[in-house]
Design a protein around this motif. Structure first.
Motif, short mmCIF file in Angstrom:
data_model
loop_
_atom_site.label_atom_id
_atom_site.label_comp_id
_atom_site.label_asym_id
_atom_site.label_seq_id
_atom_site.Cartn_x
_atom_site.Cartn_y
_atom_site.Cartn_z
N ARG A 1 0.20 7.72 -6.30
CA ARG A 1 -0.96 8.60 -6.36
C ARG A 1 -0.67 9.97 -5.74
O ARG A 1 -1.13 10.99 -6.26
CB ARG A 1 -2.15 7.96 -5.62
N SER A 2 0.07 9.99 -4.62
CA SER A 2 0.31 11.24 -3.89
C SER A 2 1.78 11.34 -3.48
O SER A 2 2.10 11.23 -2.30
CB SER A 2 -0.59 11.32 -2.65
N GLN B 1 1.92 1.97 -3.57
CA GLN B 1 0.78 2.36 -4.41
C GLN B 1 0.37 3.80 -4.10
O GLN B 1 0.07 4.58 -5.02
CB GLN B 1 -0.39 1.40 -4.17
N ALA B 2 0.39 4.14 -2.82
CA ALA B 2 0.04 5.51 -2.42
C ALA B 2 1.07 6.50 -2.93
O ALA B 2 0.74 7.65 -3.27
CB ALA B 2 -0.08 5.60 -0.90
N ASP C 1 -5.07 11.21 0.98
CA ASP C 1 -5.33 9.85 0.50
C ASP C 1 -4.07 8.99 0.61
O ASP C 1 -3.01 9.34 0.11
CB ASP C 1 -5.80 9.90 -0.96
N GLY C 2 -4.22 7.85 1.27
CA GLY C 2 -3.12 6.89 1.35
C GLY C 2 -2.15 7.10 2.50
O GLY C 2 -1.28 6.26 2.72
N ALA D 1 0.80 -1.23 0.00
CA ALA D 1 0.00 0.00 0.00
C ALA D 1 0.83 1.28 0.00
O ALA D 1 0.49 2.24 -0.71
CB ALA D 1 -0.96 -0.01 1.19
N PRO D 2 1.94 1.37 0.77
CA PRO D 2 2.72 2.61 0.75
C PRO D 2 3.24 2.97 -0.64
O PRO D 2 3.29 4.15 -1.01
CB PRO D 2 3.88 2.31 1.71
N ALA E 1 -2.76 4.49 5.29
CA ALA E 1 -2.43 3.18 4.73
C ALA E 1 -0.92 3.00 4.63
O ALA E 1 -0.39 1.89 4.79
CB ALA E 1 -3.08 3.02 3.35
N THR E 2 -0.22 4.10 4.37
CA THR E 2 1.24 4.06 4.31
C THR E 2 1.83 3.73 5.68
O THR E 2 2.72 2.86 5.80
CB THR E 2 1.80 5.40 3.82
N ILE F 1 3.43 11.31 0.43
CA ILE F 1 3.93 10.00 0.88
C ILE F 1 5.46 9.93 0.91
O ILE F 1 6.03 9.29 1.80
CB ILE F 1 3.37 8.87 -0.01
#
Length: 392
Positions: free
Chosen positions: A147-148, A143-144, A318-319, A140-141, A322-323, A152
């Motif tokens: 996106r951002s 993938q995040a 976002d994320g 997840a980190p 999750a990170t 992140i």
């Protein structure tokens, strides 16, 4: 070291034990509760219940038995929830699964044959199921990051630097970096001040057969094999004997009761237990129980912060959470995968279990962890005669 300084050192070790455990895994707990359908108020209530029952358990058991018994939420267990899909019956069905999990945990202490049956589950397969679930969260980190990147990247860089310089502070440091990101992006200014106070939210459990299979069985096995049994081993390694029956009765009972307020359950601490039971808690093993007491008190003091934690989660980029959760689980994933694949005789069933658990497979409303364990057990049984001939 004087007695006073030694006592202060021991008490501080317990505080650090609680803070490290909380900061490195609360994001995983939130992710798990939200994944099974909990709303913000329900997630906040679950966090409060877990912290209070953990705190009381650590305080009372350490005081009563004069050994450093610390309790925690099951980080691998809530990670399993986070990697699954929300049950068809919503959070009420998940709460029903938590109730049954608690009853099963209590039975392991009260009914000896049941506890022995649980221990006959091949440990490599239980570790493999956990490794497959964690793999989904550990990506997840990254993938995040795609996106951002602006939000992140600072968190990942901080984690990498501290992983080299001070590994134990890597996840708390990443969390601090995330707070800085929240401040810089202006997210903290968007906090809803009216929801910062902690509140308990009742949940009426629903006992849905598919959800019980999908959540209870994997959650119970992961909690036993990655928390309760290792936690007992950690204490034994430092010369302490865990009061097994009372501990299982308490953690199982409070898990079942806490589910009525959204709690995901508690268990004996495993990895973090060493912070309160080992030499870092002081040179005198007979006084380290004070670290368990201070750990429990610290958990109780953290409980009122649950409302703030949930409010921050609502406004985070976002994320970001999750990170933090993914980074907190990398070490657990590495340990689980290593343990799963260590024995040549069970390596193939363990590998299959990892693959199925990481696939996200869902059949009849039952998620991948259950099917992963089932598939691994079938292959384990099929290969047993061959494995036996090789060992002769």
């Amino acid at each position: 070291m004087s007695t006073r300084r030694e006592t202060a050192h021991t008490l501080l070790a317990g505080v650090i034990c609680a803070l490290v455990g909380f900061t490195s895994s609360f994001a995983v707990v939130l992710a798990g509760l939200r994944a099974v359908g909990a709303g913000p108020a329900q997630a906040g209530s679950g966090l409060i219940v877990a912290l209070v029952t953990m705190g009381l358990g650590s305080l009372l058991f350490s005081w009563r038995y004069r050994i450093p018994i610390t309790m925690a939420w099951s980080t691998p267990g809530v990670a399993l929830l986070a990697a699954g899909a929300a049950p068809a019956g919503g959070f009420a069905a998940a709460a029903g699964a938590f109730v049954l999990t608690g009853l099963l945990l209590a039975l392991t202490g009260l009914v000896r044959p049941f506890g022995e049956l649980v221990q006959r589950i091949p440990t490599p397969l239980a570790n493999a199921m956990l490794a497959g679930v964690l793999l989904m969260l550990c990506v997840a980190p990254f993938q995040a990051l795609m996106r951002s990147p602006a939000a992140i990247a600072p968190v990942l860089v901080c984690w990498l630097v501290l992983l080299r310089l001070a590994p134990r502070l890597a996840v708390p440091g990443a969390l601090l970096a995330a707070v800085v990101v929240l401040a810089v992006t202006g997210a903290l200014g968007r906090l809803d001040q009216s929801h910062l106070a902690p509140a308990l939210t009742p949940v009426l459990p629903r006992f849905d057969p598919a959800t019980l299979l999908a959540i209870t069985v994997p959650l119970f096995l992961v909690t036993m094999t990655s928390q309760n049994i290792p936690g007992t081993a950690v204490l034994a390694g430092f010369g302490y004997r865990t009061p097994w029956l009372p501990a299982m009765a308490y953690t199982g009972g409070t898990t079942a009761a806490g589910a009525l307020l959204g709690g995901p359950g508690i268990n004996l601490a495993a990895i973090s237990a060493a912070l309160a039971a080992g030499p870092e808690a002081g040179p005198d093993p007979n006084r380290r129980w004070l670290a368990g007491v201070s750990c429990g008190i610290t958990h109780l003091l953290l409980a009122p912060l649950s409302g703030v934690v949930i409010a921050v989660a609502q406004v985070a980029p976002d994320g970001l959470l999750a990170t933090i959760a993914g980074l907190a689980l990398v070490g657990t994933f590495a340990a689980s995968a290593t343990a799963a694949l260590a024995e040549p005789g069970s390596r193939l069933p363990a590998a299959l279990t990892i693959v199925i658990a990481a696939s996200g497979l869902s059949v009849a409303g039952i998620g991948a962890p259950f099917w992963a364990l089932l598939g691994g057990l079938v292959l384990y049984a099929v290969l047993s005669p061959r494995r036996g001939r090789r060992d002769q």
